[in-house]
Write an enzyme that holds these catalytic residues in place. Structure first.
Site, short mmCIF file in Angstrom:
data_model
loop_
_atom_site.label_atom_id
_atom_site.label_comp_id
_atom_site.label_asym_id
_atom_site.label_seq_id
_atom_site.Cartn_x
_atom_site.Cartn_y
_atom_site.Cartn_z
N PHE A 13 0.89 -1.20 0.08
CA PHE A 13 -0.09 -0.02 -0.16
C PHE A 13 0.96 1.25 -0.04
O PHE A 13 0.81 2.00 -0.92
CB PHE A 13 -0.94 -0.17 1.17
N ASP A 61 12.96 -11.86 -1.41
CA ASP A 61 12.66 -11.63 0.14
C ASP A 61 13.70 -10.83 0.69
O ASP A 61 14.90 -10.90 0.63
CB ASP A 61 12.67 -12.88 0.68
N ILE A 62 13.26 -9.69 1.74
CA ILE A 62 14.29 -9.09 2.39
C ILE A 62 15.20 -9.93 3.21
O ILE A 62 16.17 -9.30 3.51
CB ILE A 62 13.93 -7.95 3.01
N THR A 102 9.87 -11.56 8.98
CA THR A 102 10.05 -10.20 8.09
C THR A 102 10.50 -8.98 8.84
O THR A 102 11.34 -8.24 8.58
CB THR A 102 8.71 -10.10 7.31
N GLU A 136 2.67 2.97 16.50
CA GLU A 136 1.86 1.78 17.44
C GLU A 136 3.03 1.50 18.54
O GLU A 136 2.85 0.89 19.44
CB GLU A 136 1.52 0.73 16.57
N TYR A 160 2.49 -7.18 16.14
CA TYR A 160 2.71 -6.46 15.13
C TYR A 160 3.85 -5.18 15.74
O TYR A 160 4.93 -4.97 15.22
CB TYR A 160 1.48 -5.76 14.39
N LYS A 164 7.75 -4.37 15.27
CA LYS A 164 8.15 -2.95 14.68
C LYS A 164 8.97 -2.37 15.47
O LYS A 164 10.39 -1.54 15.20
CB LYS A 164 7.11 -2.22 14.13
N LYS A 199 -8.02 -3.49 5.87
CA LYS A 199 -7.92 -2.55 6.84
C LYS A 199 -9.16 -1.74 6.95
O LYS A 199 -9.99 -1.64 6.15
CB LYS A 199 -6.79 -1.47 6.42
N LEU A 200 -9.27 -1.06 8.11
CA LEU A 200 -10.66 -0.27 8.50
C LEU A 200 -11.39 0.48 7.41
O LEU A 200 -12.56 0.15 7.00
CB LEU A 200 -10.59 0.43 9.77
#
Ligand code: NAD
Ligand code: TYD
Length: 356
Positions: A13, A61-62, A102, A136, A160, A164, A199-200
């Protein structure tokens, strides 16, 4: 000097909005997208660039160190813009391990690869590792508490946000230990075109178009700050061109709103702009459902550092950004219809149960 950008997660996104934005604004720069094309990655998001001589797509893939090492060398990368991640809180509750892989191992792999490459090039000071992260990591605010600043202590609450936070700490450590020219940005909830249906905002919009119920978690009083994705891209542009290495910049939209008020506003705009809705007024579809486990109550971002030091400001209001976004979903059903796949239905069933 023209930049050679490696954009990880550039088919997702925000990554794809960023790539489209950057290519238009800086057409001389070379853009290499590295993306694993998970459920959230979509090459359609980059279709406008497929024939551009300055755009390249690598499916990978990273976490693949040899691949990343080769890419940095072969493409003479000067800038990494790191978006690749598992990004959805509800999926992190169902399957946390992919988030650790990831978000933490992947970021570590990129940092290590970039460090060796940058050291081999005699540590050019103009190189950058931009790590795109989230508000977050700061945890949840009470109603009276002031917005997150760059020095707010980390207190992540979901798998999540914890993954992060782990990746942010690694980036910070690579600056302090090796002087690697890194920058971290922590932004609030984005919305706009190419947002995956789970997503919302896209979920509500698509369900309204399909006449399906609109699932609001808990009491609907949770608060998020909403940032229009194009404003996020312009902020990252400023950060990459004027930001100082080793710094963190918070990016927010100045649009704090309760979930239920946001869903009501989406319904109101959809009633106005969408032709032939199956259920109208759309707010009849609103249904309160079981709360998300560990659901953070409120996020709010103080972006005054970015505004004062680098002169950035968001342009969109919540109303203007929402209108363009909802209109985009109405006009681009061929983009989102195929994403409502069997896998997606399975995920939907797991999160929302038998709820239709
Ligand atoms: P997204 O889920 O839409 O896209 C993630 C992209 O990363 C996908 O294209 C996916 O294929 C790719 N990817 C996943 N795992 C990969 C791997 N191992 N190797 C290579 N590519 C991989 O995410 P998004 O919403 O665009 O978020 C982008 C970044 O911004 C993330 O780091 C996220 O944490 C951060 N962020 C997002 C928001 C938001 O509101 N969406 C807010 C704050 C921060
Ligand atoms: P989301 O878009 O998943 O972003 P995040 O969890 O990263 O903030 O959710 C935004 C808010 O909307 C969050 O408070 C959870 C809530 N929400 C619902 O009430 N119903 C839903 O179906 C979804 C997906 C989210």
């Amino acid at each position: 000097m023209h930049k050679h950008l490696l954009v990880t997660g550039g088919a997702g996104f925000i990554g794809s909005n960023f790539v489209n934005y950057w290519h238009e604004k800086h057409p001389q720069d070379k853009i290499i997208v590295l993306d694993a094309l998970t459920y959230a990655g979509n090459r359609q998001n980059l279709i406008n660039l497929e024939n551009s001589p300055n755009f390249f797509f690598i499916h990978g893939d990273i976490c693949d160190r040899p691949l990343v090492d080769n890419l940095l060398e072969a493409e003479k990368i000067t800038t990494i813009a790191h978006f690749a991640a598992e990004s959805h809180v509800d999926r992190s509750i169902l399957t946390p391990s992919t988030f650790i892989q990831t978000n933490i191992i992947g970021t570590f792999t990129l940092l290590e690869s970039f460090r060796h490459y940058w050291q081999k090039q005699n540590q050019p000071s103009a190189y950058r590792f931009l790590h795109v992260s989230t508000d977050e990591v700061y945890g949840s605010l009470k109603a009276h508490e002031s917005a997150f600043k760059e020095n707010t202590p980390y207190a992540p609450n979901s798998p999540y946000s914890a993954s992060k936070a782990g990746s942010d700490h690694l980036v910070r450590a690579y600056y302090h230990t090796y002087n690697l020219p890194t920058i971290i940005t922590n932004c609030s909830n984005n919305y706009g075109a190419y947002h995956f249906p789970e997503k919302l905002i896209p979920l509500m919009c698509i369900n309204i178009l399909l006449g399906k119920s609109l699932p609001v978690y808990g009491d609907g009083q949770n608060i998020r700050d909403w940032l229009y994705v194009k404003d996020h891209c312009s902020a990252l542009d400023v950060v990459l061109n004027k930001g100082k290495e080793g710094e963190t910049y918070n990016i927010g939209g100045n649009n704090e709103v309760k979930n239920i008020d946001l869903v009501e506003l989406i319904c109101q705009i959809m009633d106005e702009i969408a032709p032939n809705l199956p259920v109208k007024p759309a707010n009849q579809l609103i249904t309160y459902v079981k709360d998300r486990a560990g659901h953070d109550r409120r996020y709010a971002i103080d972006s005054s550092k970015l505004q004062k030091e680098l002169g950035w400001k968001p342009k969109a209001t919540l109303e203007s950004g929402l209108r363009s976004t909802l209109q985009w979903y109405i006009n681009n059903q061929q983009w989102w219809q195929p994403l409502l796949s069997t896998d997606y239905q399975k995920y939907y069933q797991q999160v929302y149960g038998t709820f239709k």
